[in-house]
Write an enzyme that holds these catalytic residues in place. Structure first.
Site, PDB file in Angstrom:
ATOM      1  N   LYS A 261     -14.191  31.067  41.479  1.00  0.00           N
ATOM      2  CA  LYS A 261     -15.121  31.426  40.400  1.00  0.00           C
ATOM      3  C   LYS A 261     -16.461  30.743  40.664  1.00  0.00           C
ATOM      4  O   LYS A 261     -16.523  29.529  40.813  1.00  0.00           O
ATOM      5  CB  LYS A 261     -14.555  30.979  39.041  1.00  0.00           C
ATOM      6  CG  LYS A 261     -15.552  31.061  37.876  1.00  0.00           C
ATOM      7  CD  LYS A 261     -14.929  30.652  36.538  1.00  0.00           C
ATOM      8  CE  LYS A 261     -15.981  30.592  35.422  1.00  0.00           C
ATOM      9  NZ  LYS A 261     -15.426  30.144  34.122  1.00  0.00           N
ATOM     10  N   ASP A 266     -22.997  28.638  32.929  1.00  0.00           N
ATOM     11  CA  ASP A 266     -22.287  29.358  31.878  1.00  0.00           C
ATOM     12  C   ASP A 266     -22.854  28.979  30.515  1.00  0.00           C
ATOM     13  O   ASP A 266     -22.470  27.979  29.918  1.00  0.00           O
ATOM     14  CB  ASP A 266     -20.788  29.029  31.944  1.00  0.00           C
ATOM     15  CG  ASP A 266     -19.981  29.811  30.910  1.00  0.00           C
ATOM     16  OD1 ASP A 266     -20.557  30.720  30.268  1.00  0.00           O
ATOM     17  OD2 ASP A 266     -18.774  29.508  30.750  1.00  0.00           O
ATOM     18  N   LYS A 273     -22.686  29.244  23.776  1.00  0.00           N
ATOM     19  CA  LYS A 273     -22.032  27.955  23.549  1.00  0.00           C
ATOM     20  C   LYS A 273     -22.945  27.054  22.722  1.00  0.00           C
ATOM     21  O   LYS A 273     -24.170  27.096  22.887  1.00  0.00           O
ATOM     22  CB  LYS A 273     -21.788  27.254  24.889  1.00  0.00           C
ATOM     23  CG  LYS A 273     -20.671  27.822  25.740  1.00  0.00           C
ATOM     24  CD  LYS A 273     -20.504  26.990  27.013  1.00  0.00           C
ATOM     25  CE  LYS A 273     -19.513  27.627  27.975  1.00  0.00           C
ATOM     26  NZ  LYS A 273     -18.134  27.644  27.487  1.00  0.00           N
ATOM     27  N   ASP A 284     -19.613  25.244  36.516  1.00  0.00           N
ATOM     28  CA  ASP A 284     -18.730  26.398  36.394  1.00  0.00           C
ATOM     29  C   ASP A 284     -18.612  27.208  37.691  1.00  0.00           C
ATOM     30  O   ASP A 284     -17.943  28.230  37.738  1.00  0.00           O
ATOM     31  CB  ASP A 284     -19.205  27.289  35.236  1.00  0.00           C
ATOM     32  CG  ASP A 284     -18.057  27.960  34.522  1.00  0.00           C
ATOM     33  OD1 ASP A 284     -16.906  27.527  34.702  1.00  0.00           O
ATOM     34  OD2 ASP A 284     -18.310  28.938  33.787  1.00  0.00           O
ATOM     35  N   ASP A 343     -18.057  34.669  26.495  1.00  0.00           N
ATOM     36  CA  ASP A 343     -17.884  33.349  27.089  1.00  0.00           C
ATOM     37  C   ASP A 343     -16.600  33.265  27.929  1.00  0.00           C
ATOM     38  O   ASP A 343     -16.386  32.297  28.648  1.00  0.00           O
ATOM     39  CB  ASP A 343     -17.894  32.278  25.996  1.00  0.00           C
ATOM     40  CG  ASP A 343     -18.133  30.889  26.546  1.00  0.00           C
ATOM     41  OD1 ASP A 343     -18.499  30.787  27.739  1.00  0.00           O
ATOM     42  OD2 ASP A 343     -17.942  29.916  25.792  1.00  0.00           O
ATOM     43  N   GLU A 345     -16.050  34.733  30.627  1.00  0.00           N
ATOM     44  CA  GLU A 345     -16.637  35.521  31.706  1.00  0.00           C
ATOM     45  C   GLU A 345     -15.966  35.286  33.048  1.00  0.00           C
ATOM     46  O   GLU A 345     -15.994  36.153  33.919  1.00  0.00           O
ATOM     47  CB  GLU A 345     -18.141  35.209  31.811  1.00  0.00           C
ATOM     48  CG  GLU A 345     -18.505  33.943  32.612  1.00  0.00           C
ATOM     49  CD  GLU A 345     -17.946  32.640  32.031  1.00  0.00           C
ATOM     50  OE1 GLU A 345     -17.658  32.612  30.817  1.00  0.00           O
ATOM     51  OE2 GLU A 345     -17.783  31.665  32.777  1.00  0.00           O
ATOM     52  N   ARG A 347     -12.824  35.040  33.975  1.00  0.00           N
ATOM     53  CA  ARG A 347     -11.729  35.962  34.281  1.00  0.00           C
ATOM     54  C   ARG A 347     -12.259  37.356  34.582  1.00  0.00           C
ATOM     55  O   ARG A 347     -11.664  38.098  35.350  1.00  0.00           O
ATOM     56  CB  ARG A 347     -10.725  35.971  33.108  1.00  0.00           C
ATOM     57  CG  ARG A 347     -11.281  36.448  31.810  1.00  0.00           C
ATOM     58  CD  ARG A 347     -10.436  36.016  30.616  1.00  0.00           C
ATOM     59  NE  ARG A 347     -10.617  34.601  30.272  1.00  0.00           N
ATOM     60  CZ  ARG A 347     -10.026  34.000  29.257  1.00  0.00           C
ATOM     61  NH1 ARG A 347      -9.187  34.665  28.467  1.00  0.00           N
ATOM     62  NH2 ARG A 347     -10.243  32.725  29.015  1.00  0.00           N
TER      63      ARG A 347
HETATM   64  N1  BES Z   1     -16.336  27.795  31.945  1.00  0.00           N
HETATM   65  C1  BES Z   1     -15.624  27.831  30.727  1.00  0.00           C
HETATM   66  C2  BES Z   1     -14.399  26.916  30.715  1.00  0.00           C
HETATM   67  C3  BES Z   1     -14.684  25.460  30.782  1.00  0.00           C
HETATM   68  C4  BES Z   1     -14.830  24.728  29.616  1.00  0.00           C
HETATM   69  C5  BES Z   1     -14.760  24.806  31.974  1.00  0.00           C
HETATM   70  C6  BES Z   1     -15.085  23.375  29.668  1.00  0.00           C
HETATM   71  C7  BES Z   1     -15.001  23.451  32.037  1.00  0.00           C
HETATM   72  C8  BES Z   1     -15.163  22.734  30.885  1.00  0.00           C
HETATM   73  C9  BES Z   1     -15.166  29.257  30.440  1.00  0.00           C
HETATM   74  O1  BES Z   1     -15.959  30.264  30.939  1.00  0.00           O
HETATM   75  C10 BES Z   1     -15.138  29.402  28.966  1.00  0.00           C
HETATM   76  O2  BES Z   1     -16.173  29.374  28.380  1.00  0.00           O
HETATM   77  N2  BES Z   1     -13.958  29.539  28.400  1.00  0.00           N
HETATM   78  C11 BES Z   1     -13.801  29.677  27.019  1.00  0.00           C
HETATM   79  C12 BES Z   1     -12.849  30.815  26.784  1.00  0.00           C
HETATM   80  C13 BES Z   1     -12.791  31.243  25.349  1.00  0.00           C
HETATM   81  C14 BES Z   1     -14.052  31.942  24.951  1.00  0.00           C
HETATM   82  C15 BES Z   1     -11.602  32.160  25.211  1.00  0.00           C
HETATM   83  C16 BES Z   1     -13.235  28.374  26.474  1.00  0.00           C
HETATM   84  O3  BES Z   1     -12.423  27.763  27.164  1.00  0.00           O
HETATM   85  O4  BES Z   1     -13.649  27.952  25.410  1.00  0.00           O
HETATM   86 ZN    ZN Z   2     -17.155  29.810  32.515  1.00  0.00          ZN
HETATM   87 MN    MN Z   3     -17.545  30.801  29.551  1.00  0.00          MN
END
Ligand code: BES
Ligand code: ZN
Ligand code: MN
Length: 491
Positions: A261, A266, A273, A284, A343, A345, A347
């Site tokens: 990825k 992000d 966020k 990210d 968010d 994104e 996947r």
């Molecule tokens: N890049 C983030 C996940 C992440 C969070 C990595 C904190 C490292 C530290 C990912 O893209 C994300 O935002 N995931 C969301 C998913 C949710 C919207 C279902 C999350 O984990 O909050």
């Molecule tokens: Zn992300």
């Molecule tokens: Mn995200």
């Protein structure tokens, strides 16, 4: 830094620091005893007074006031003898480097441990990893903050020059790859863009004789990578899809894909966020940085498998063209994705990369992604989660991680959770409920790997540790590089 195998009397040889070691169960080793005698019992006295426990990497620093050839003695804990492995020496190396890097120009190691190839390799790796700092943006490199260029000398029983040279070459390669990955992740997102990742991939390919294909946003759209295309639309930065190929000299025993990825920032997209969570989101692209770090040393380590390295690189931003909740996007394999939350994104961009791997006909796929905050909630900052559709390949990852001392823990796929990502209007939706978020993310990805044996490593926790760790620097850790290299070498 310089590393040399030497012989001689550790008490007489000149240095700034002589490093000696102690296991928890052992009273005192051969060299420690000699040093202790030379210092008239100071060491045993200090062990007593400070109730020094020889837990791994714990140090005791003694000024010799001229009683040995070295200015200082550093007694380092080797942990429990029963738990000793070459990894223990990686930790020792890290701990010692952190202690001495600011002042010592010459350091001698005499640990009274058998000088096997792996022991030597891991100690040197630790020293390089422990010296790492990301300071290229600090203009004030005054003496107190800068690192000394240290020469490390080793007294190893039963290690010949040829084996030492061999271990040195491997250690340098693997440690430098890890530090390269750290640099990519630490680099600010205004310079570490998808375009920059593509340029670096090309450089790595040229240096290593790898095949290299890089797609821009026009290619990405034309080829039907609808996920990566959609995510990139809200950004002024052009996305990249990166494909490097390593072929072993002899006939490959297997063909594998490693997929990363590469979200270079992000913001969350339209599902923005909050500020506190957006901070550090330059990391990210950690999965893609691991993939590039691995490819950087692959022709040095020469695994006997063919490796396709695949990276989906994009920003996730909020520009006028940004993809939206309610959008439906079509991935490369034709499956449709209902966007519920922009968010989630990672996947979505991975859906195309995984489909692409399937189209290449690879026999195994491993992806690395800073995919979910839920995985950090589950396992903390120091452990990655692994999931997949095939226990054998998951076991290989667990074994490789254990060998190199990176912590990886399996989370279950859960059929009862699958309905969370059922969509009313598309084949799948990109978010389930809050609960089991790391698992539903993996189950989403499963839609894009067909029946190819696949393991997904969620490195959201260990990729970037703001406050650092005992054996990690502040910021990027390079977590995953060593596990993936080990996995490739064991094939
Ligand atoms: N890049 C983030 C996940 C992440 C969070 C990595 C904190 C490292 C530290 C990912 O893209 C994300 O935002 N995931 C969301 C998913 C949710 C919207 C279902 C999350 O984990 O909050
Ligand atoms: Zn992300
Ligand atoms: Mn995200």
């Amino acid at each position: 830094m310089e590393f040399k195998l030497i012989k001689g009397d550790p008490l007489k040889l000149k240095s700034n620091v002589l490093v000696i070691g102690k296991f928890e169960e052992e009273s005192i080793s051969k060299t420690v005893k000699k040093v202790n005698e030379a210092l008239k019992g100071t060491i045993s006295q200090l062990i007593e007074e400070e109730s020094y426990k020889s837990v791994i990497g714990k140090t005791l620093n003694v000024n010799t006031v001229g009683k040995t050839g070295s200015d200082r003695i550093l007694l380092v804990g080797l942990g429990k003898k029963s738990e000793f492995s070459p990894n223990s020496l990686k930790k020792v190396g890290i701990a010692v480097a952190k202690k001495v890097k600011k002042f010592a120009s010459k350091v001698i190691f005499n640990l009274d441990i058998e000088g096997s190839n792996l022991n030597s390799q891991n100690l040197i790796m630790g020293l390089i990893l422990g010296t790492y700092e990301f300071n290229k943006y600090k203009s004030n490199n005054d003496d107190s903050s800068s690192t000394t260029d240290t020469k490390y000398n080793f007294i190893w029983s039963k290690l010949n020059q040829k084996d030492f040279d061999n271990s040195l070459q491997k250690a340098t390669g693997i440690a430098e790859a890890t530090c390269f990955t750290r640099d990519l992740v630490n680099e600010p997102p205004d310079t570490m863009t998808p375009t920059r990742l593509g340029e670096l991939a090309k450089e790595i390919a040229d240096e290593n004789g790898l095949e290299c294909e890089i797609f821009n946003n026009v290619d990405i759209r034309q080829k039907g990578m609808g996920g990566l295309y959609a995510v990139s639309k809200g950004s002024l930065e052009d996305p990249r899809f990166i494909h490097l190929t390593y072929k072993p000299k002899k006939k490959a025993r297997k063909t594998v894909a490693i997929v990363g990825k590469g979200i270079t920032f992000d913001s969350g997209g339209l599902c923005l966020k909050p500020a506190d969570y957006m901070k550090t989101m330059k990391m990210d692209m950690g999965g893609s940085a691991v993939v590039l770090g691995v490819m950087k040393v692959i022709s040095l380590l020469k695994p006997s498998v063919k490796v396709h390295a695949l990276i989906s690189a994009s920003e996730n931003m909020t520009g006028g063209g940004a993809y939206k909740p309610d959008d439906v996007v079509t991935a490369l394999n034709g499956k449709t994705i209902e966007v519920v939350n922009t968010d989630a994104e990672g996947r979505i961009v991975l859906s195309d990369a995984l489909s692409y791997a399937v189209n290449l006909g690879v026999e195994e796929i491993v992806d690395l992604a800073t995919l979910t905050g839920a995985c950090i909630v589950a396992l903390g900052n120091y452990t990655a989660g692994v999931m997949g559709n095939n226990q054998l390949i998951i076991n290989k990852i667990l074994k490789a991680a254990n060998t190199v001392g990176e912590k990886v823990w399996q989370l279950p796929m859960d059929e009862e959770l699958r309905k969370d990502i059922d969509s009313d209007i598309a084949d799948v939706k990109n978010v389930g409920s809050r609960y089991g978020g790391a698992i539903t993310a993996a189950m989403f990805l499963e839609n894009f790997v067909d029946d190819t044996p696949w393991a997904h490593i969620d490195i959201a926790g260990p990729t970037f540790i703001e406050k650092g760790g005992e054996f990690y620097p502040k910021g990027a850790t390079g977590f995953g590089v060593q596990t993936i290299l080990q996995y490739l070498l064991e094939r």
